[in-house]
Design a protein around this motif. Structure first.
Motif, PDB file in Angstrom:
ATOM      1  N   ARG A 191      22.126   8.588 -18.446  1.00  0.00           N
ATOM      2  CA  ARG A 191      21.430   9.212 -17.239  1.00  0.00           C
ATOM      3  C   ARG A 191      20.884   8.217 -16.082  1.00  0.00           C
ATOM      4  O   ARG A 191      20.512   8.997 -15.084  1.00  0.00           O
ATOM      5  CB  ARG A 191      20.209  10.029 -17.960  1.00  0.00           C
ATOM      6  N   GLY A 192      21.103   7.287 -16.324  1.00  0.00           N
ATOM      7  CA  GLY A 192      20.469   6.194 -15.043  1.00  0.00           C
ATOM      8  C   GLY A 192      20.765   6.539 -13.856  1.00  0.00           C
ATOM      9  O   GLY A 192      19.751   6.737 -12.947  1.00  0.00           O
ATOM     10  N   LEU A 193      21.747   6.401 -13.220  1.00  0.00           N
ATOM     11  CA  LEU A 193      22.248   6.559 -11.868  1.00  0.00           C
ATOM     12  C   LEU A 193      22.187   8.024 -11.551  1.00  0.00           C
ATOM     13  O   LEU A 193      21.646   8.560 -10.385  1.00  0.00           O
ATOM     14  CB  LEU A 193      23.806   6.279 -11.927  1.00  0.00           C
ATOM     15  N   PHE A 194      21.999   9.072 -12.547  1.00  0.00           N
ATOM     16  CA  PHE A 194      21.705  10.529 -12.155  1.00  0.00           C
ATOM     17  C   PHE A 194      20.356  10.476 -11.829  1.00  0.00           C
ATOM     18  O   PHE A 194      20.159  11.110 -10.715  1.00  0.00           O
ATOM     19  CB  PHE A 194      22.017  11.451 -13.314  1.00  0.00           C
ATOM     20  N   LEU A 195      19.644   9.916 -12.595  1.00  0.00           N
ATOM     21  CA  LEU A 195      18.099   9.801 -12.108  1.00  0.00           C
ATOM     22  C   LEU A 195      17.870   9.373 -10.942  1.00  0.00           C
ATOM     23  O   LEU A 195      17.111   9.803 -10.055  1.00  0.00           O
ATOM     24  CB  LEU A 195      17.363   9.107 -13.283  1.00  0.00           C
ATOM     25  N   VAL A 196      18.416   7.975 -10.532  1.00  0.00           N
ATOM     26  CA  VAL A 196      18.337   7.531  -9.289  1.00  0.00           C
ATOM     27  C   VAL A 196      18.856   8.418  -8.257  1.00  0.00           C
ATOM     28  O   VAL A 196      18.078   8.484  -7.233  1.00  0.00           O
ATOM     29  CB  VAL A 196      19.471   6.064  -9.319  1.00  0.00           C
ATOM     30  N   GLY A 197      20.160   9.098  -8.317  1.00  0.00           N
ATOM     31  CA  GLY A 197      20.261   9.934  -7.239  1.00  0.00           C
ATOM     32  C   GLY A 197      19.475  11.134  -7.272  1.00  0.00           C
ATOM     33  O   GLY A 197      19.247  11.583  -5.967  1.00  0.00           O
ATOM     34  N   GLU A 198      18.878  11.558  -8.151  1.00  0.00           N
ATOM     35  CA  GLU A 198      17.568  12.687  -7.769  1.00  0.00           C
ATOM     36  C   GLU A 198      16.410  12.279  -7.292  1.00  0.00           C
ATOM     37  O   GLU A 198      15.895  13.012  -6.684  1.00  0.00           O
ATOM     38  CB  GLU A 198      17.432  13.299  -9.396  1.00  0.00           C
ATOM     39  N   LEU A 199      16.057  11.060  -7.414  1.00  0.00           N
ATOM     40  CA  LEU A 199      14.828  10.397  -7.061  1.00  0.00           C
ATOM     41  C   LEU A 199      14.784   9.643  -5.525  1.00  0.00           C
ATOM     42  O   LEU A 199      14.056  10.157  -4.765  1.00  0.00           O
ATOM     43  CB  LEU A 199      14.227   9.369  -7.885  1.00  0.00           C
TER      44      LEU A 199
ATOM     45  N   GLN B 193       0.722  -1.408   0.064  1.00  0.00           N
ATOM     46  CA  GLN B 193       0.117   0.034  -0.110  1.00  0.00           C
ATOM     47  C   GLN B 193       1.001   1.096   0.054  1.00  0.00           C
ATOM     48  O   GLN B 193       0.497   2.173   0.535  1.00  0.00           O
ATOM     49  CB  GLN B 193      -1.042  -0.057   1.145  1.00  0.00           C
ATOM     50  N   LEU B 194       1.852   1.285  -0.570  1.00  0.00           N
ATOM     51  CA  LEU B 194       2.827   2.427  -0.785  1.00  0.00           C
ATOM     52  C   LEU B 194       2.819   2.877  -2.443  1.00  0.00           C
ATOM     53  O   LEU B 194       3.761   3.273  -2.969  1.00  0.00           O
ATOM     54  CB  LEU B 194       4.182   1.984  -0.702  1.00  0.00           C
ATOM     55  N   THR B 195       1.453   3.157  -2.693  1.00  0.00           N
ATOM     56  CA  THR B 195       1.251   3.721  -4.293  1.00  0.00           C
ATOM     57  C   THR B 195       1.907   5.060  -4.495  1.00  0.00           C
ATOM     58  O   THR B 195       2.313   5.108  -5.859  1.00  0.00           O
ATOM     59  CB  THR B 195      -0.110   3.699  -4.254  1.00  0.00           C
ATOM     60  N   ASP B 196       2.180   5.903  -3.464  1.00  0.00           N
ATOM     61  CA  ASP B 196       2.772   7.112  -3.908  1.00  0.00           C
ATOM     62  C   ASP B 196       4.116   6.995  -4.260  1.00  0.00           C
ATOM     63  O   ASP B 196       4.830   8.119  -4.615  1.00  0.00           O
ATOM     64  CB  ASP B 196       2.840   8.123  -2.344  1.00  0.00           C
ATOM     65  N   LEU B 197       4.856   5.899  -3.884  1.00  0.00           N
ATOM     66  CA  LEU B 197       6.256   5.656  -4.195  1.00  0.00           C
ATOM     67  C   LEU B 197       6.404   4.958  -5.554  1.00  0.00           C
ATOM     68  O   LEU B 197       7.299   4.851  -6.170  1.00  0.00           O
ATOM     69  CB  LEU B 197       6.981   5.080  -3.184  1.00  0.00           C
ATOM     70  N   ILE B 198       5.317   4.548  -6.037  1.00  0.00           N
ATOM     71  CA  ILE B 198       5.445   3.477  -7.273  1.00  0.00           C
ATOM     72  C   ILE B 198       6.220   4.301  -8.463  1.00  0.00           C
ATOM     73  O   ILE B 198       7.357   3.495  -9.004  1.00  0.00           O
ATOM     74  CB  ILE B 198       3.971   3.074  -7.582  1.00  0.00           C
ATOM     75  N   ASP B 199       6.026   5.490  -8.693  1.00  0.00           N
ATOM     76  CA  ASP B 199       6.641   5.987  -9.884  1.00  0.00           C
ATOM     77  C   ASP B 199       7.987   6.026  -9.850  1.00  0.00           C
ATOM     78  O   ASP B 199       8.833   5.649 -10.748  1.00  0.00           O
ATOM     79  CB  ASP B 199       6.042   7.395 -10.426  1.00  0.00           C
ATOM     80  N   ASP B 200       8.395   6.621  -8.874  1.00  0.00           N
ATOM     81  CA  ASP B 200       9.920   6.768  -8.603  1.00  0.00           C
ATOM     82  C   ASP B 200      10.701   5.685  -8.422  1.00  0.00           C
ATOM     83  O   ASP B 200      11.794   5.429  -9.013  1.00  0.00           O
ATOM     84  CB  ASP B 200       9.981   7.858  -7.233  1.00  0.00           C
ATOM     85  N   ILE B 201      10.011   4.490  -7.717  1.00  0.00           N
ATOM     86  CA  ILE B 201      10.946   3.232  -7.399  1.00  0.00           C
ATOM     87  C   ILE B 201      10.777   2.386  -8.802  1.00  0.00           C
ATOM     88  O   ILE B 201      11.802   1.857  -9.182  1.00  0.00           O
ATOM     89  CB  ILE B 201      10.405   2.455  -6.041  1.00  0.00           C
ATOM     90  N   GLU B 202       9.676   2.593  -9.505  1.00  0.00           N
ATOM     91  CA  GLU B 202       9.490   1.750 -10.817  1.00  0.00           C
ATOM     92  C   GLU B 202      10.788   2.516 -11.734  1.00  0.00           C
ATOM     93  O   GLU B 202      11.426   1.619 -12.374  1.00  0.00           O
ATOM     94  CB  GLU B 202       8.132   1.924 -11.145  1.00  0.00           C
TER      95      GLU B 202
END
Length: 130
Positions: A97-105, A31-40
């Motif tokens: 850009r992958g790790l840069f995005l991970v670091g931002e999110l 039930q952590l739907t608020d985190l789905i976009d960033d973690i996905e």
């Protein structure tokens, strides 16, 4: 409250999508739907990196989600020995850009090296209960 889910994926392009589906399913169960976009998105980037740079032919990578009272931790483990590097994004580049995005999110992220392979992880703060 503490929980953990782990799944292994073969070295195939379709495994990136399957790892995203796994992450979305687990976060919905928790039930952590608020985190789905960033973690996905982070799971997609880390799984792609594992396939491109870390998984030897015939081997697998794993995706793990750990839940604690205040964090969700995403881990992608592969058998490669490379050092993940954050590269500054370049406007005309289609990749890198992958790790840069991970670091931002993520709240924080890093890599743990093992005798064989590494785990690249990202931690996300759980939203406060209303």
């Amino acid at each position: 409250m503490s929980s953990s889910q782990l799944r292994r994926f073969p070295r195939r392009r379709t495994s990136v999508g399957a790892s995203r589906e796994f992450v979305v399913r687990v976060l919905r169960e928790w039930q952590l739907t608020d985190l789905i976009d960033d973690i996905e998105l982070c799971a997609s980037e880390l799984a792609t990196n594992a396939l491109l740079h870390g998984v030897a032919p015939g081997r697998e990578f794993s995706v793990r989600l750990d839940l604690t009272d205040d964090l969700v931790r995403l881990e992608v483990r592969d058998g490669g020995d490379g050092q993940p590097l954050v590269q500054p994004p370049e406007e005309d580049s289609c990749s890198g850009r992958g790790l840069f995005l991970v670091g931002e999110l993520a709240s924080e992220f890093g890599a743990d090296h093992h005798v064989v392979g590494k785990t690249v992880w990202a931690a996300f703060k759980r939203p406060a209960d209303l």
